[in-house]
Design a protein around this motif. Sequence first.
Motif, PDB file in Angstrom:
ATOM      1  N   THR A 159       0.410 -34.275  27.194  1.00  0.00           N
ATOM      2  CA  THR A 159       1.026 -34.104  27.000  1.00  0.00           C
ATOM      3  C   THR A 159       2.082 -34.888  28.415  1.00  0.00           C
ATOM      4  OG1 THR A 159       1.213 -31.827  27.823  1.00  0.00           O
ATOM      5  CG2 THR A 159       2.999 -32.345  28.629  1.00  0.00           C
ATOM      6  N   ALA A 160       1.226 -35.868  29.320  1.00  0.00           N
ATOM      7  CA  ALA A 160       1.734 -36.181  29.912  1.00  0.00           C
ATOM      8  C   ALA A 160       2.377 -37.776  29.354  1.00  0.00           C
ATOM      9  CB  ALA A 160       0.735 -37.010  30.781  1.00  0.00           C
ATOM     10  N   GLU A 161       1.419 -37.895  28.122  1.00  0.00           N
ATOM     11  CA  GLU A 161       1.976 -39.494  27.566  1.00  0.00           C
ATOM     12  C   GLU A 161       3.172 -38.926  26.898  1.00  0.00           C
ATOM     13  OE1 GLU A 161      -1.419 -40.687  25.219  1.00  0.00           O
ATOM     14  OE2 GLU A 161      -3.048 -39.973  26.256  1.00  0.00           O
ATOM     15  N   VAL A 162       3.156 -37.701  26.095  1.00  0.00           N
ATOM     16  CA  VAL A 162       4.670 -37.865  25.114  1.00  0.00           C
ATOM     17  C   VAL A 162       5.711 -37.786  26.604  1.00  0.00           C
ATOM     18  CG1 VAL A 162       5.726 -36.524  24.693  1.00  0.00           C
ATOM     19  CG2 VAL A 162       4.026 -36.510  24.132  1.00  0.00           C
ATOM     20  N   ALA A 163       5.433 -37.275  27.792  1.00  0.00           N
ATOM     21  CA  ALA A 163       6.542 -37.211  28.899  1.00  0.00           C
ATOM     22  C   ALA A 163       6.782 -38.567  29.534  1.00  0.00           C
ATOM     23  CB  ALA A 163       5.851 -36.847  29.797  1.00  0.00           C
ATOM     24  N   ASP A 164       5.356 -39.806  29.564  1.00  0.00           N
ATOM     25  CA  ASP A 164       6.231 -41.510  29.711  1.00  0.00           C
ATOM     26  C   ASP A 164       6.788 -41.821  28.418  1.00  0.00           C
ATOM     27  OD1 ASP A 164       4.224 -41.123  31.963  1.00  0.00           O
ATOM     28  OD2 ASP A 164       2.081 -41.822  30.529  1.00  0.00           O
ATOM     29  N   ARG A 165       6.638 -41.505  27.384  1.00  0.00           N
ATOM     30  CA  ARG A 165       7.503 -41.964  25.757  1.00  0.00           C
ATOM     31  C   ARG A 165       8.704 -42.073  26.472  1.00  0.00           C
ATOM     32  NH1 ARG A 165       8.925 -45.663  23.410  1.00  0.00           N
ATOM     33  NH2 ARG A 165       8.616 -45.235  20.839  1.00  0.00           N
ATOM     34  N   LEU A 166       8.915 -40.181  26.414  1.00  0.00           N
ATOM     35  CA  LEU A 166      10.213 -39.377  26.679  1.00  0.00           C
ATOM     36  C   LEU A 166      11.413 -40.190  27.789  1.00  0.00           C
ATOM     37  CD1 LEU A 166      10.253 -35.809  25.602  1.00  0.00           C
ATOM     38  CD2 LEU A 166      11.385 -37.791  24.926  1.00  0.00           C
ATOM     39  N   ALA A 167      10.094 -40.483  29.076  1.00  0.00           N
ATOM     40  CA  ALA A 167      10.751 -41.220  29.702  1.00  0.00           C
ATOM     41  C   ALA A 167      11.579 -43.182  29.572  1.00  0.00           C
ATOM     42  CB  ALA A 167       9.980 -41.324  31.030  1.00  0.00           C
ATOM     43  N   GLY A 168      10.558 -43.544  28.592  1.00  0.00           N
ATOM     44  CA  GLY A 168      11.086 -44.612  28.365  1.00  0.00           C
ATOM     45  C   GLY A 168      12.407 -44.603  27.866  1.00  0.00           C
ATOM     46  N   LEU A 169      11.826 -43.945  26.547  1.00  0.00           N
ATOM     47  CA  LEU A 169      13.317 -43.832  25.436  1.00  0.00           C
ATOM     48  C   LEU A 169      14.593 -43.491  25.942  1.00  0.00           C
ATOM     49  CD1 LEU A 169      11.421 -41.775  22.757  1.00  0.00           C
ATOM     50  CD2 LEU A 169      11.781 -43.878  22.882  1.00  0.00           C
ATOM     51  N   ALA A 170      14.146 -42.423  26.879  1.00  0.00           N
ATOM     52  CA  ALA A 170      15.627 -42.431  28.224  1.00  0.00           C
ATOM     53  C   ALA A 170      16.507 -43.414  28.753  1.00  0.00           C
ATOM     54  CB  ALA A 170      15.611 -40.898  28.905  1.00  0.00           C
ATOM     55  N   SER A 171      15.254 -43.866  29.315  1.00  0.00           N
ATOM     56  CA  SER A 171      15.658 -45.098  30.107  1.00  0.00           C
ATOM     57  C   SER A 171      16.303 -46.555  28.918  1.00  0.00           C
ATOM     58  CB  SER A 171      14.896 -46.071  30.745  1.00  0.00           C
ATOM     59  OG  SER A 171      13.989 -44.503  31.403  1.00  0.00           O
ATOM     60  N   ALA A 172      16.013 -46.273  27.726  1.00  0.00           N
ATOM     61  CA  ALA A 172      16.037 -47.543  27.402  1.00  0.00           C
ATOM     62  C   ALA A 172      18.058 -47.295  26.053  1.00  0.00           C
ATOM     63  CB  ALA A 172      15.631 -47.275  25.838  1.00  0.00           C
ATOM     64  N   ALA A 173      17.530 -48.074  25.428  1.00  0.00           N
ATOM     65  CA  ALA A 173      19.546 -48.224  24.061  1.00  0.00           C
ATOM     66  C   ALA A 173      18.833 -46.326  23.723  1.00  0.00           C
ATOM     67  CB  ALA A 173      19.972 -49.224  23.732  1.00  0.00           C
ATOM     68  N   PRO A 174      19.728 -46.011  22.597  1.00  0.00           N
ATOM     69  CA  PRO A 174      19.256 -44.997  21.844  1.00  0.00           C
ATOM     70  C   PRO A 174      19.029 -45.715  20.950  1.00  0.00           C
ATOM     71  CG  PRO A 174      21.974 -44.934  22.373  1.00  0.00           C
ATOM     72  CD  PRO A 174      21.013 -46.262  22.892  1.00  0.00           C
ATOM     73  N   ALA A 175      18.013 -45.032  20.127  1.00  0.00           N
ATOM     74  CA  ALA A 175      16.974 -45.702  18.877  1.00  0.00           C
ATOM     75  C   ALA A 175      17.230 -45.199  17.804  1.00  0.00           C
ATOM     76  CB  ALA A 175      15.817 -45.757  19.410  1.00  0.00           C
ATOM     77  N   GLY A 176      17.792 -43.967  17.293  1.00  0.00           N
ATOM     78  CA  GLY A 176      17.965 -42.771  16.322  1.00  0.00           C
ATOM     79  C   GLY A 176      16.379 -42.229  15.924  1.00  0.00           C
ATOM     80  N   ARG A 177      16.097 -42.058  15.372  1.00  0.00           N
ATOM     81  CA  ARG A 177      14.417 -41.282  15.217  1.00  0.00           C
ATOM     82  C   ARG A 177      13.096 -42.582  15.378  1.00  0.00           C
ATOM     83  NH1 ARG A 177      11.683 -38.495  11.259  1.00  0.00           N
ATOM     84  NH2 ARG A 177       9.627 -38.486  11.895  1.00  0.00           N
ATOM     85  N   VAL A 178      12.541 -42.483  15.939  1.00  0.00           N
ATOM     86  CA  VAL A 178      11.559 -43.382  16.308  1.00  0.00           C
ATOM     87  C   VAL A 178      10.151 -43.367  15.871  1.00  0.00           C
ATOM     88  CG1 VAL A 178      13.432 -43.975  18.683  1.00  0.00           C
ATOM     89  CG2 VAL A 178      10.936 -42.415  18.816  1.00  0.00           C
ATOM     90  N   PRO A 179       9.444 -44.135  15.908  1.00  0.00           N
ATOM     91  CA  PRO A 179       8.253 -43.190  15.657  1.00  0.00           C
ATOM     92  C   PRO A 179       7.122 -41.904  15.873  1.00  0.00           C
ATOM     93  CG  PRO A 179       7.973 -45.567  15.265  1.00  0.00           C
ATOM     94  CD  PRO A 179       9.247 -45.244  16.084  1.00  0.00           C
ATOM     95  N   ASP A 180       6.903 -41.831  15.028  1.00  0.00           N
ATOM     96  CA  ASP A 180       6.355 -40.204  15.427  1.00  0.00           C
ATOM     97  C   ASP A 180       4.442 -40.307  16.515  1.00  0.00           C
ATOM     98  OD1 ASP A 180       8.055 -38.950  13.127  1.00  0.00           O
ATOM     99  OD2 ASP A 180       5.505 -38.549  13.129  1.00  0.00           O
ATOM    100  N   MET A 181       4.409 -39.603  17.534  1.00  0.00           N
ATOM    101  CA  MET A 181       3.763 -39.494  18.286  1.00  0.00           C
ATOM    102  C   MET A 181       2.240 -38.626  18.127  1.00  0.00           C
ATOM    103  SD  MET A 181       4.440 -40.230  22.427  1.00  0.00           S
ATOM    104  CE  MET A 181       2.882 -40.438  22.902  1.00  0.00           C
ATOM    105  N   GLY A 182       1.450 -38.990  17.596  1.00  0.00           N
ATOM    106  CA  GLY A 182       0.152 -38.162  17.201  1.00  0.00           C
ATOM    107  C   GLY A 182      -1.188 -38.323  18.401  1.00  0.00           C
ATOM    108  N   GLY A 183      -1.441 -37.101  18.658  1.00  0.00           N
ATOM    109  CA  GLY A 183      -2.873 -37.330  19.677  1.00  0.00           C
ATOM    110  C   GLY A 183      -4.134 -38.343  18.535  1.00  0.00           C
ATOM    111  N   PRO A 184      -5.229 -38.597  19.364  1.00  0.00           N
ATOM    112  CA  PRO A 184      -6.135 -39.910  19.083  1.00  0.00           C
ATOM    113  C   PRO A 184      -7.214 -39.496  17.871  1.00  0.00           C
ATOM    114  CG  PRO A 184      -7.198 -38.667  21.159  1.00  0.00           C
ATOM    115  CD  PRO A 184      -5.428 -38.475  20.793  1.00  0.00           C
ATOM    116  N   GLU A 185      -7.558 -38.013  17.850  1.00  0.00           N
ATOM    117  CA  GLU A 185      -8.073 -37.761  16.926  1.00  0.00           C
ATOM    118  C   GLU A 185      -7.311 -36.600  16.548  1.00  0.00           C
ATOM    119  OE1 GLU A 185     -11.199 -37.448  18.797  1.00  0.00           O
ATOM    120  OE2 GLU A 185     -11.699 -35.793  20.511  1.00  0.00           O
ATOM    121  N   ALA A 186      -7.470 -36.039  14.985  1.00  0.00           N
ATOM    122  CA  ALA A 186      -7.452 -34.923  14.028  1.00  0.00           C
ATOM    123  C   ALA A 186      -9.136 -33.759  14.088  1.00  0.00           C
ATOM    124  CB  ALA A 186      -7.010 -34.822  12.720  1.00  0.00           C
TER     125      ALA A 186
END
Length: 251
Positions: A159-186
């Motif tokens: 969850t913390a990694e997703v939070a970091d990514r969201l915070a970065g996106l919120a601080s940047a310009a609008p980007a539309g649909r950005v690349p997905d984030m998946g965990g390191p292993e299925a």
Amino acid sequence: MTTILVTGGTGTLGRLVVERLTADGHDVRVLSRHSRPYAVDLRAGGPGLDTALDGVDTVVHCASAPRGDEDAARHLITAARRAGVGHLVYISIVGVDRVPLGYYKTKLAVERLVEESGLDWTVLRTTQFHDLILSIVRSAARLPVMPVPSGVSSQPIETAEVADRLAGLASAAPAGRVPDMGGPEALSFREFADLYLRASGRRRLRVPLPLPGRVARALREGGNLAPERAVGKGTFAEFLTRTERARPSTP
């Protein structure tokens, strides 16, 4: 300094997003049903929402509930347009367009509302969080015989990694649909169960549980996975080490 409103800012993900944005020096407002001064039920809307959005540059929409998410999104978007919000960031789930689960259908509908909102927007889809997988296997382990969904895998992410990514996106310009984030292993749910039992010190007979229906078929086909976007770092085993170490062993 940017003024950013985080809906669902007291939840599992929203709380971490608020922490990251605050640490980065933004003026952060937390909106949830019970968090003052911006205690608003998005499903009902109301004047409190206009107050919360007054002067806001960016909204990070993390709030979600079993029912009413589409109404909540409509109210938020309408009020954001009135307030002149410049950027709406929405967190969604990998597979909402492939797995015919009711909640996923709602998340996809909200994505479309965001895209058609007239606001500048960013949408991030991620795989499920470690917390959800833990809740599933922990609940199953309460039974004398532990049912394990057969043929189904998941690719959980920290969850913390997703939070970091969201915070970065919120601080940047609008980007539309950005690349997905998946965990390191299925991993299969049998593997998740084994990891949990080992970490918690429990012993259970594990019994495969075949899952019928269209949702199960989509999961067996990997509709909830993003193998090409395995960008997460923290594994489920590492997550378990942190969360289970302090818990007393249960026979």
